[in-house]
Design an enzyme around this catalytic site. Structure first.
Site, PDB file in Angstrom:
ATOM      1  N   CYS A   2      48.999  61.332  35.649  1.00 54.79           N
ATOM      2  CA  CYS A   2      50.007  61.382  34.591  1.00 54.79           C
ATOM      3  C   CYS A   2      51.443  61.265  35.094  1.00 54.79           C
ATOM      4  O   CYS A   2      51.798  61.859  36.111  1.00 54.79           O
ATOM      5  CB  CYS A   2      49.902  62.685  33.821  1.00 54.79           C
ATOM      6  SG  CYS A   2      48.286  63.031  33.157  1.00 54.79           S
ATOM      7  N   ARG A  27      50.884  55.230  39.376  1.00 48.74           N
ATOM      8  CA  ARG A  27      50.199  56.507  39.551  1.00 48.74           C
ATOM      9  C   ARG A  27      48.816  56.492  38.904  1.00 48.74           C
ATOM     10  O   ARG A  27      47.987  57.341  39.204  1.00 48.74           O
ATOM     11  CB  ARG A  27      51.039  57.640  38.934  1.00 48.74           C
ATOM     12  CG  ARG A  27      52.368  57.850  39.611  1.00 48.74           C
ATOM     13  CD  ARG A  27      53.264  58.755  38.807  1.00 48.74           C
ATOM     14  NE  ARG A  27      52.800  60.130  38.792  1.00 48.74           N
ATOM     15  CZ  ARG A  27      53.084  61.019  39.735  1.00 48.74           C
ATOM     16  NH1 ARG A  27      53.830  60.672  40.757  1.00 48.74           N
ATOM     17  NH2 ARG A  27      52.640  62.248  39.654  1.00 48.74           N
ATOM     18  N   TRP A  72      46.511  60.177  32.249  1.00 52.34           N
ATOM     19  CA  TRP A  72      45.273  59.900  32.972  1.00 52.34           C
ATOM     20  C   TRP A  72      44.288  60.952  32.500  1.00 52.34           C
ATOM     21  O   TRP A  72      44.450  62.136  32.772  1.00 52.34           O
ATOM     22  CB  TRP A  72      45.531  60.000  34.472  1.00 52.34           C
ATOM     23  CG  TRP A  72      44.440  59.455  35.331  1.00 52.34           C
ATOM     24  CD1 TRP A  72      44.221  58.142  35.654  1.00 52.34           C
ATOM     25  CD2 TRP A  72      43.430  60.202  36.015  1.00 52.34           C
ATOM     26  NE1 TRP A  72      43.138  58.035  36.487  1.00 52.34           N
ATOM     27  CE2 TRP A  72      42.631  59.275  36.727  1.00 52.34           C
ATOM     28  CE3 TRP A  72      43.109  61.553  36.106  1.00 52.34           C
ATOM     29  CZ2 TRP A  72      41.542  59.653  37.504  1.00 52.34           C
ATOM     30  CZ3 TRP A  72      42.019  61.936  36.884  1.00 52.34           C
ATOM     31  CH2 TRP A  72      41.254  60.991  37.568  1.00 52.34           C
ATOM     32  N   ASN A  97      51.836  67.143  32.647  1.00 55.89           N
ATOM     33  CA  ASN A  97      51.004  66.653  33.746  1.00 55.89           C
ATOM     34  C   ASN A  97      50.385  67.882  34.389  1.00 55.89           C
ATOM     35  O   ASN A  97      51.087  68.841  34.681  1.00 55.89           O
ATOM     36  CB  ASN A  97      51.895  65.890  34.745  1.00 55.89           C
ATOM     37  CG  ASN A  97      51.151  65.465  35.997  1.00 55.89           C
ATOM     38  OD1 ASN A  97      49.922  65.487  36.041  1.00 55.89           O
ATOM     39  ND2 ASN A  97      51.909  65.067  37.008  1.00 55.89           N
ATOM     40  N   GLY A  98      49.052  67.863  34.583  1.00 59.33           N
ATOM     41  CA  GLY A  98      48.394  69.022  35.193  1.00 59.33           C
ATOM     42  C   GLY A  98      47.190  69.427  34.371  1.00 59.33           C
ATOM     43  O   GLY A  98      46.740  68.675  33.497  1.00 59.33           O
ATOM     44  N   GLU A 481      36.816  52.494  55.485  1.00 64.27           N
ATOM     45  CA  GLU A 481      38.049  52.163  54.769  1.00 64.27           C
ATOM     46  C   GLU A 481      37.925  50.767  54.127  1.00 64.27           C
ATOM     47  O   GLU A 481      38.361  50.559  52.994  1.00 64.27           O
ATOM     48  CB  GLU A 481      39.233  52.246  55.750  1.00 64.27           C
ATOM     49  CG  GLU A 481      40.582  51.846  55.211  1.00 64.27           C
ATOM     50  CD  GLU A 481      41.068  52.665  54.020  1.00 64.27           C
ATOM     51  OE1 GLU A 481      40.453  53.678  53.675  1.00 64.27           O
ATOM     52  OE2 GLU A 481      42.066  52.241  53.409  1.00 64.27           O
ATOM     53  N   LYS A 485      38.233  50.098  50.130  1.00 63.77           N
ATOM     54  CA  LYS A 485      39.183  49.144  49.526  1.00 63.77           C
ATOM     55  C   LYS A 485      38.448  48.190  48.608  1.00 63.77           C
ATOM     56  O   LYS A 485      38.893  47.903  47.500  1.00 63.77           O
ATOM     57  CB  LYS A 485      39.924  48.320  50.601  1.00 63.77           C
ATOM     58  CG  LYS A 485      40.924  49.037  51.459  1.00 63.77           C
ATOM     59  CD  LYS A 485      42.160  49.499  50.740  1.00 63.77           C
ATOM     60  CE  LYS A 485      41.980  50.892  50.199  1.00 63.77           C
ATOM     61  NZ  LYS A 485      42.736  51.947  50.774  1.00 63.77           N
ATOM     62  N   GLU A 488      37.293  49.995  45.436  1.00 63.68           N
ATOM     63  CA  GLU A 488      38.421  50.429  44.593  1.00 63.68           C
ATOM     64  C   GLU A 488      38.976  49.293  43.740  1.00 63.68           C
ATOM     65  O   GLU A 488      39.269  49.483  42.569  1.00 63.68           O
ATOM     66  CB  GLU A 488      39.579  50.941  45.472  1.00 63.68           C
ATOM     67  CG  GLU A 488      39.434  52.358  45.947  1.00 63.68           C
ATOM     68  CD  GLU A 488      40.637  52.806  46.785  1.00 63.68           C
ATOM     69  OE1 GLU A 488      41.073  53.939  46.603  1.00 63.68           O
ATOM     70  OE2 GLU A 488      41.131  52.018  47.617  1.00 63.68           O
ATOM     71  N   HIS A 504      17.966  53.342  60.261  1.00 64.45           N
ATOM     72  CA  HIS A 504      17.502  54.613  59.684  1.00 64.45           C
ATOM     73  C   HIS A 504      17.607  54.598  58.164  1.00 64.45           C
ATOM     74  O   HIS A 504      17.630  55.658  57.539  1.00 64.45           O
ATOM     75  CB  HIS A 504      18.303  55.777  60.264  1.00 64.45           C
ATOM     76  CG  HIS A 504      18.129  55.917  61.742  1.00 64.45           C
ATOM     77  ND1 HIS A 504      16.942  56.297  62.319  1.00 64.45           N
ATOM     78  CD2 HIS A 504      18.975  55.670  62.776  1.00 64.45           C
ATOM     79  CE1 HIS A 504      17.063  56.303  63.634  1.00 64.45           C
ATOM     80  NE2 HIS A 504      18.299  55.915  63.932  1.00 64.45           N
ATOM     81  N   LYS A 603      46.973  57.003  41.713  1.00 61.31           N
ATOM     82  CA  LYS A 603      47.603  56.977  43.034  1.00 61.31           C
ATOM     83  C   LYS A 603      47.749  58.382  43.603  1.00 61.31           C
ATOM     84  O   LYS A 603      47.532  58.628  44.775  1.00 61.31           O
ATOM     85  CB  LYS A 603      48.996  56.339  42.887  1.00 61.31           C
ATOM     86  CG  LYS A 603      49.780  56.256  44.163  1.00 61.31           C
ATOM     87  CD  LYS A 603      49.270  55.110  44.976  1.00 61.31           C
ATOM     88  CE  LYS A 603      49.901  55.019  46.337  1.00 61.31           C
ATOM     89  NZ  LYS A 603      49.032  54.258  47.239  1.00 61.31           N
TER      90      LYS A 603
HETATM   91  C1  G6P Z   1      43.879  58.746  45.604  1.00 60.65           C
HETATM   92  C2  G6P Z   1      44.470  57.400  45.960  1.00 60.65           C
HETATM   93  C3  G6P Z   1      44.055  57.004  47.362  1.00 60.65           C
HETATM   94  C4  G6P Z   1      44.430  58.108  48.344  1.00 60.65           C
HETATM   95  C5  G6P Z   1      43.866  59.466  47.929  1.00 60.65           C
HETATM   96  C6  G6P Z   1      44.458  60.590  48.755  1.00 60.65           C
HETATM   97  O1  G6P Z   1      42.501  58.661  45.511  1.00 60.65           O
HETATM   98  O2  G6P Z   1      44.026  56.428  45.052  1.00 60.65           O
HETATM   99  O3  G6P Z   1      44.719  55.802  47.722  1.00 60.65           O
HETATM  100  O4  G6P Z   1      43.913  57.782  49.601  1.00 60.65           O
HETATM  101  O5  G6P Z   1      44.225  59.722  46.569  1.00 60.65           O
HETATM  102  O6  G6P Z   1      45.833  60.650  48.491  1.00 60.65           O
HETATM  103  P1  G6P Z   1      46.929  61.217  49.454  1.00 60.65           P
HETATM  104  O7  G6P Z   1      48.221  61.039  48.727  1.00 60.65           O
HETATM  105  O8  G6P Z   1      46.618  62.672  49.663  1.00 60.65           O
HETATM  106  O9  G6P Z   1      46.857  60.445  50.730  1.00 60.65           O
END
Ligand code: G6P
Length: 608
Positions: A2, A27, A72, A97-98, A481, A485, A488, A504, A603
């Protein structure tokens, strides 16, 4: 997650609110809305689409006081009725927000008192609660403050009242919020990027702060109601650094910014032949000499950075290291070691689980804490004893890229400092490592030059349902990673395995429809990795191998070799990350997804 924007001014604030929301889009959100006081009414518009849709709905909306929000969904589905702002009796408007944890009991109480709920959100209890105090003649500040004492949970709030057209109330606990100071106008926002078109003078509110904001003045109070002075800071984030420029997406821009971001992060060591603990804070030398292990806590991409660091810390610095997902650690009964250095990694510094994990570690007696973070003013940076700021600049794309590679740079510096302190780094080795670090921006630029090749390669993935990523040793987290990506932003199901685990289980999945992407650095595990790749080929799996020079894996039918420009030794995971970021980006382009704002993701995950 949010986003909040609010403004009190002499001019029409609707364009300011909309521009601010647009800048907070990164965000992550699923609906948006705003409310202003217009012609003696609370004029509210909400939309389940993008901020652009809200813009279309608000062409005739205007007012000099307003609050706006991108939501969100947590309580209640994404829908117009659940979108903020929420109103009470056409008198009070609130954005939040929260998460309010005791909303059910409050809702029951307020319903019994006659309040009619029109949404499924936890936020709606806040607006009715404020109304219940305000209607008795209490001023808006005190009505808000009284309500806050009844809330359990996390919030950043913006509050307005119809009969109070020149005043905005805001409060924060557990969710980020700042105030913007203009000339004859004031603003609130979840982060500074939202306000850059109107001001770069900001006040970062602290936990528990409540503020009463008018056009020409403001007053801030702490939890106990004592008025206090918070410094006005001039944000160093430039308006340009959050604009897209010639790139098609922020993610593409941020992938390309990596050479500069790495160079900026290395600034503290750029001219030196030796590295000192002081780069982690004045108290670092004393702290580092008192530790015997490392505990890394993080979420998502940051967690992957921690996993790479474990290989470096144990091998180069000889210090035991464990890495744990923050959301698991905070609820696990673990055995605290007061001699451990707790390292929290976060690009945003606001991730609720990582914050809670750090608080939990501290409550269990951990005193040595270090935050590695990309946001100077964030909660984590303020909480930890030591800090290292990565200098990636604002990262807007939800999928983290430059924040990740700069975290790795910071963690490598930490490794070197600890190795030196523990007598495991000769002067010559130190010079060599620093030399290799300084070469990283140029080396990563060479990897970026592979972009056209990878864009072409991506065409082969667009119609796939699944993908498998393989790596070994410190490149296994890079496989993780790469898979993250891809899922995501392209929504292709991707999994990563350490290549030795293939037989395995996951080998059962391999057939001609399962592309297998392998990270193949020229290191000690290369021969083992080659055998694993043969296992894939023998089952008809198509291989895409990102290979360093000198790996001698031959291109053949079903085996595609993507040649990396050079081998970077210990720093190789940083270089091998970049083509996997590009691959995910170009596959997403092929699939036409919303690259910078992938569905359901945020984000900055400021709720649990
Ligand atoms: C969310 C974002 C990711 C990020 C993760 C941890 O899931 O979409 O890109 O890696 O949060 O966020 P931080 O700000 O703690 O690295």
């Amino acid at each position: 997650m949010c986003g909040i924007v609010g403004a009190v001014a002499q001019r029409n604030v609707v364009p300011i609110l909309l521009e601010g929301l647009q800048r907070l889009e990164y965000r992550g959100y699923d609906s948006a809305g705003l409310v202003v006081i217009q012609d003696g009414q609370l004029q509210r518009e909400r939309s389940t689409g993008r901020v652009a849709d809200l813009r279309l709905k608000t062409t005739d909306t205007h007012g000099t006081l307003g609050i706006a929000h991108t939501r969100w969904a947590t309580h209640g589905v994404p829908s117009e009725r659940n979108a903020h702002p929420h109103l009470s009796n056409n008198l009070i408007g609130v954005v939040h927000n929260g998460i309010i944890e005791n909303y059910e009991s409050l809702r029951n109480r307020l319903s019994a008192a006659g309040y009619v709920f029109t949404s499924d959100t936890d936020t709606e209890v806040i607006v009715h609660l404020i109304h219940s105090h305000y209607k008795n003649g209490t001023c808006l500040l005190d009505a808000t403050r009284a309500s806050l004492t009844e809330l359990i949970g996390a919030y950043a709030l913006g509050v307005i009242a119809l009969d109070n057209p020149d005043q905005l109330i805001c409060a924060r606990r557990g969710s980020p919020l700042l105030m913007g100071v203009g000339v004859g106008e004031h603003f609130i926002a979840s982060d500074v990027s939202a306000l850059l078109p109107v001001t770069n003078r900001v006040i970062y509110l602290e936990e528990g702060d409540v503020a009463e904001i008018n056009r020409d003045s403001y007053r801030i109070f702490d939890v106990s109601g004592t008025e206090l002075t918070r410094p006005v800071q001039v944000s160093k984030i430039s308006n340009e650094s959050v604009s897209l420029g010639n790139y098609r997406h922020y993610m593409q821009k941020e992938i390309h910014e990596q050479p500069q971001a790495i160079a900026d992060t290395l600034e503290s060591v750029c001219n030196s032949t030796s590295i000192i603990p002081g780069v982690f804070g004045a108290e670092a030398a004393a702290v580092f000499s008192d530790i015997n292990s490392i505990l890394i806590l993080a979420c998502g991409t940051s967690y992957h950075a921690g996993l790479v660091a474990r290989y470096w810390l144990e091998e180069i610095a000889g210090i035991p290291c464990t890495v744990e997902i923050a959301s698991e650690y905070r609820y696990r009964t673990s055995v605290p070691n007061p001699k451990a250095l707790v390292v929290v990694l976060s690009q945003s510094g606001e991730t609720a689980d990582t914050q809670a994990a750090l608080n939990f570690a501290m409550s269990m007696g951990h005193i040595h804490t270090l935050a590695i973070c990309n946001v100077a003013e964030s909660a984590l940076v303020r909480l930890a004893k030591l800090r290292f700021l990565t200098r990636a600049g604002p990262e807007i794309g939800v999928a983290s890229t430059k924040a990740f590679t700069t975290q790795l740079v910071a963690l490598f510096l930490l490794t070197l400092v600890l190795a030196k302190q523990r007598g495991r780094l000769t002067e010559e080795k130190e010079r060599q490592h620093l030399h290799d670090l300084r070469h990283l921006p140029a080396a990563s630029q060479k990897v970026l030059d592979m972009e056209p090749l990878i864009a072409k390669l991506a065409e082969q993935f667009a119609n796939k349902q699944h993908a498998l990523f393989l790596g070994r040793g410190m490149h296994y987290p890079i496989a993780l990673e790469g898979a993250l990506k891809l899922k995501e932003i392209s929504y292709i199901h991707a999994e990563a395995y350490p290549a030795g685990e293939l037989k395995h289980g996951p080998l059962a999945l391999v057939d001609k429809d399962m592309p297998v992407i392998s990270v193949a650095p020229n290191d000690v595990l290369l021969e083992k990795l080659k055998s694993n790749l043969h296992e894939v080929r023998a089952r008809g799996g198509e291989l895409f191998v990102f290979a360093d020079a000198g790996t001698h894996i031959c291109e053949e039918d079903g085996v595609h070799i993507i040649q990396m420009p050079e081998h970077a030794g210990y720093l190789s995971p940083i270089l091998h990350t970049i083509p996997l970021q590009l691959l995910a980006y170009y596959v997403a382009l092929q699939k036409g997804t919303d690259v910078d704002k992938p569905r359901n993701l945020a984000k900055s995950v400021t709720v649990e």
